[in-house]
Design an enzyme around this catalytic site. Structure first.
Site, PDB file in Angstrom:
ATOM      1  N   ALA A  50       0.845  -1.199   0.000  1.00  0.00           N
ATOM      2  CA  ALA A  50       0.000   0.000   0.000  1.00  0.00           C
ATOM      3  C   ALA A  50       0.879   1.248   0.000  1.00  0.00           C
ATOM      4  CB  ALA A  50      -0.906   0.007   1.225  1.00  0.00           C
ATOM      5  N   ILE A 142      20.954  -2.445  15.240  1.00  0.00           N
ATOM      6  CA  ILE A 142      21.489  -2.951  16.502  1.00  0.00           C
ATOM      7  C   ILE A 142      20.451  -3.862  17.156  1.00  0.00           C
ATOM      8  CG2 ILE A 142      22.398  -2.350  18.775  1.00  0.00           C
ATOM      9  CD1 ILE A 142      23.106   0.390  17.657  1.00  0.00           C
ATOM     10  N   ASP A 207      12.436  12.167  19.058  1.00  0.00           N
ATOM     11  CA  ASP A 207      12.718  10.843  18.491  1.00  0.00           C
ATOM     12  C   ASP A 207      13.339   9.942  19.562  1.00  0.00           C
ATOM     13  OD1 ASP A 207      13.398   9.063  15.941  1.00  0.00           O
ATOM     14  OD2 ASP A 207      15.230   9.198  17.142  1.00  0.00           O
ATOM     15  N   LYS A 211      11.914   6.315  21.656  1.00  0.00           N
ATOM     16  CA  LYS A 211      12.724   5.098  21.794  1.00  0.00           C
ATOM     17  C   LYS A 211      12.982   4.777  23.266  1.00  0.00           C
ATOM     18  CE  LYS A 211      14.940   6.056  17.360  1.00  0.00           C
ATOM     19  NZ  LYS A 211      16.165   6.549  16.689  1.00  0.00           N
ATOM     20  N   GLY A 309      19.162   4.592   8.590  1.00  0.00           N
ATOM     21  CA  GLY A 309      19.480   4.340   7.189  1.00  0.00           C
ATOM     22  C   GLY A 309      18.660   3.186   6.640  1.00  0.00           C
TER      23      GLY A 309
END
Length: 442
Positions: A50, A142, A207, A211, A309
């Site tokens: 989608a 990680i 951000d 986390k 990335g």
């Protein structure tokens, strides 16, 4: 290359989003079909993706896979797994909740979604027997969430502290190693693709806070949402701050810190931290991420690698996809993270650590004693007091100035904030008090 085995069952996968990460994942699924079959024991077939614009050319991906009907995709009866890579919170919550409620397992990289609605979505997954995996939501490639969720679940974790945002680590590293000011370092990060055109979520710590909520929830078996995390970014930091920290033999990092307090509460915070150069996190440079874990039995553990990335994040997504596919083939779900402790999230004011303060005062006898008395009246013990520099006074001010640097012993955040407020009102002080928190000195 392993030859496909026709008698293997087929697991049908739908995907939401096909950006930088999604396109990598789509290519891996289609180009490594036989290898995935060997790893999972099933044919993993990508049947639909989608996207907002199905007509857009996406090289290497079959155009027939694209649909603009995300709601219709997650409601399909013939899907086993949904991979969510579109981002966003509220509209995405509805899509993920729909998939889970139908028993479709979900793999996501969406930290903001999990920080806001992780408890709700985990509850739905538990009710329907679906998997909800999200290794890629924190620190890219990680492997940190699965160790917290599975490998260390028999231990008691006491602290998780780490660099979980590569953009801010790159900026602070440039300021430290090259002497660049904040704006120049940010421009360099944007030029290299480490920072978005609007870098607010990174440089203001939002951000990292999302986390931190996920890490704390897994580490301490307690539901922590993003809005419970104390958050302070790096946009206010200056080259003078970096210079002062470097002179002390320390380094400045933006860290997510989650730890158990002596009262068995959970302290979760994101803010700039002074670290001694001997601490493992101090040597993490560039856009890398690293997470430092302390537990009762295993002791100290360190996880480090590329934190963002397309390729690193796709690697984490694929790891979850293989795990979920294996579970699906066996007809089981993985162990869901638990929230059985129901610990209180401690207010920031009660957090205890060392503090470093820097401020300019009139350079005359008695001022140092007056400044020290501000701390003494509140029971704050001073570890070191030093005069860093002599300065010329502001225009029209005959008295020269001195820059003082003070390192405290461990004390409460609310107490040190009271000291700062009183210092700011003193006539001998010029400018603002610069306050930084210190970790890693034990």
């Amino acid at each position: 290359m392993t030859t496909a085995t026709p008698e293997l069952p087929t697991l049908r996968v739908g995907m939401l989003g096909c950006g930088t990460v999604g396109s990598q994942v789509a290519r891996i699924i289609t180009q490594q079909h036989d290898d995935l079959a060997a790893r999972t024991g099933a044919h993993v077939e990508l049947v639909a993706i989608a996207v907002r614009d199905a007509s857009k050319d996406r090289p290497g991906i079959d155009p027939a896979l694209f649909t603009q009907d995300a709601a219709g995709l997650v409601a399909r009866d013939d899907l086993d797994i949904i991979i969510e890579l579109i981002g966003g919170v509220e509209s995405t919550r509805e899509l993920v909740a729909t998939a889970l409620s139908r028993g479709t397992s979900v793999v996501t990289a969406n930290k903001a979604l999990l920080a806001a609605h992780g408890a709700e979505l985990t509850g739905i997954a538990n009710q329907t027997g679906a998997d909800l995996y999200y290794e890629a939501a924190v620190a890219g490639a990680i492997p940190i969430l699965r160790p917290l969720r599975e490998s260390l679940v028999g231990d008691e974790i006491t602290m998780v502290m780490g660099i979980v945002n590569g953009t801010t680590n790159y900026i602070l590293d440039q300021m430290t190693t090259t002497g660049a000011d904040f704006d120049d370092a940010l421009a360099q990060a944007q030029g290299l693709g480490y920072a978005e055109a609007d870098p607010t979520a990174d440089i203001e710590g939002h951000d990292a806070a999302a986390k931190a909520a996920i890490l704390a929830s897994l580490a301490f078996h307690t539901r922590v949402s993003g809005d419970q995390v104390f958050c302070e970014g790096i946009s206010h930091l200056t080259a003078a701050d970096i210079e002062a920290v470097t002179r002390l033999g320390f380094v400045l990092k933006l860290l997510a810190v989650a730890q158990l307090t002596p009262e068995d509460q959970v302290s979760v915070r994101v803010h700039p931290v002074i670290l001694p150069n001997s601490h493992p996190l101090s040597s993490v440079h560039g856009a890398y991420n690293a997470i430092f874990v302390e537990s009762r039995e295993a002791g100290r553990l360190m996880f480090m690698g590329p934190g963002a990335g397309g390729a690193p994040t796709a690697s984490a997504v694929m790891g979850d996809l293989v795990t979920v596919a294996r579970n699906r083939k066996r007809g089981v779900a993985g162990h869901a993270p638990s929230g059985y402790t129901d610990r209180v999230v401690a207010p920031m004011g009660g957090t205890e650590c060392l503090f470093y303060l820097r401020f300019d005062v009139d350079d005359k006898p008695g001022v140092l004693a007056q400044a020290a008395s501000v701390f003494s009246r509140r029971g704050v013990s001073l570890q070191t007091v030093s005069q860093i520099a002599k300065l010329e006074g502001p225009a029209g001010h005959e008295q020269p100035l001195a820059t003082l640097g003070i390192m405290t012993h461990e004390t409460q955040e609310q107490v040190i904030q009271e000291c700062v407020a009183e210092l700011q009102a003193e006539p001998f002080l010029h400018g603002e008090v610069r306050l930084l928190r210190v970790e890693g000195m034990a």
